[in-house]
Design a protein around this motif. Structure first.
Motif, PDB file in Angstrom:
ATOM      1  N   GLU A  22      35.532  33.104  40.799  1.00  0.00           N
ATOM      2  CA  GLU A  22      36.179  32.875  42.735  1.00  0.00           C
ATOM      3  C   GLU A  22      34.641  33.670  42.475  1.00  0.00           C
ATOM      4  OE1 GLU A  22      36.334  32.253  45.759  1.00  0.00           O
ATOM      5  OE2 GLU A  22      38.371  32.417  44.337  1.00  0.00           O
TER       6      GLU A  22
ATOM      7  N   PHE B 244      45.321  28.411  40.399  1.00  0.00           N
ATOM      8  CA  PHE B 244      44.192  29.770  41.457  1.00  0.00           C
ATOM      9  C   PHE B 244      43.110  28.578  41.725  1.00  0.00           C
ATOM     10  CE2 PHE B 244      41.463  32.512  42.360  1.00  0.00           C
ATOM     11  CZ  PHE B 244      41.850  33.317  42.962  1.00  0.00           C
ATOM     12  N   GLN B 245      42.596  28.136  40.441  1.00  0.00           N
ATOM     13  CA  GLN B 245      40.801  27.627  40.475  1.00  0.00           C
ATOM     14  C   GLN B 245      40.770  26.130  41.790  1.00  0.00           C
ATOM     15  OE1 GLN B 245      38.558  29.362  39.007  1.00  0.00           O
ATOM     16  NE2 GLN B 245      40.111  30.755  38.506  1.00  0.00           N
TER      17      GLN B 245
ATOM     18  N   ARG C 269      44.967  30.299  47.234  1.00  0.00           N
ATOM     19  CA  ARG C 269      44.642  31.268  46.541  1.00  0.00           C
ATOM     20  C   ARG C 269      44.722  33.142  46.997  1.00  0.00           C
ATOM     21  NH1 ARG C 269      39.416  28.215  46.861  1.00  0.00           N
ATOM     22  NH2 ARG C 269      38.523  29.900  47.040  1.00  0.00           N
TER      23      ARG C 269
ATOM     24  N   ALA D 133      40.262  35.490  37.415  1.00  0.00           N
ATOM     25  CA  ALA D 133      39.964  34.460  38.646  1.00  0.00           C
ATOM     26  C   ALA D 133      39.121  35.299  39.478  1.00  0.00           C
ATOM     27  CB  ALA D 133      41.305  34.798  39.584  1.00  0.00           C
TER      28      ALA D 133
END
Length: 195
Positions: free
Chosen positions: A176, A142-143, A150, A172
């Motif tokens: 985010e 994800f990152q 994402r 997240a």
């Protein structure tokens, strides 16, 4: 009354009820060879090919091994000019229908190929597989993933309800910074409130 197309689907399904997995695989490969001659995606007649997946869904380990081999060894992207590209897309669908968790990592990787079909079928297959291992795949990348990846991860976090999803959402959201993705992650968190 049934339309001619509906009648054809029923007749094909009845015929395939007695089709062996080996015969269905051969017919699927033949279909994929014909798909390369099409000018458009519709010319590939994917709904007809998906009917050939039905005997493979019922098959055992021998088909699972072949399916995984196709998924793990995709051909170079040539815009649908290689029958193996069509077979790979259909194996994504088959893995989802079989809820074959072992295929999840290969499907996740295939979603990065620039073909909307792989992306859409891959996301649906991962949702069907729906295990904590799928969430973990999305969480791990994800990152550092591009925006669209994402977004796919947030979609998986939304529909796969497990402790791993809740933890992935919290992580997240914390990291985010894009408002639109934070909104999707908020929706994902809200989807878990009834659990």
């Amino acid at each position: 009354a049934l339309s001619p197309r509906e009648r054809q689907v029923i007749m094909t399904r009845l015929e395939l009820a007695d089709c062996s997995p080996a015969d269905a695989w051969q017919r699927l490969e033949d279909h994929c060879r014909r798909a390369t001659a099409g000018e458009t995606f519709a010319d590939a007649r994917i709904p007809e090919a998906e009917l050939l997946l039905e005997p493979l869904q019922r098959a055992g380990a021998e088909i699972a091994d072949r399916m995984l081999d196709v998924l793990r060894n995709p051909p170079p992207n040539s815009g649908g000019d290689d029958p193996a590209e069509w077979l790979t897309g259909l194996m994504i669908t088959l893995a989802g229908r079989r809820r074959h968790e072992e295929a999840a990592a290969a499907i996740w990787d295939l979603m990065a190929i620039d073909w909307d079909w792989y992306e859409g079928e891959g996301l649906e297959a991962l949702k069907r597989i729906g295990t904590p291992a799928v969430v973990q795949l999305a969480r791990e990348s994800f990152q550092t993933a591009p925006w669209e990846t994402r977004l796919h991860a947030a979609s998986l976090f939304t529909v796969i309800h497990c402790e791993e999803s809740a933890a992935a959402i919290a992580e997240a959201i914390r990291d985010e910074f894009e408002d639109d993705l934070r909104a999707y992650l908020g929706l994902a968190a809200a989807s878990h409130l009834d659990d």
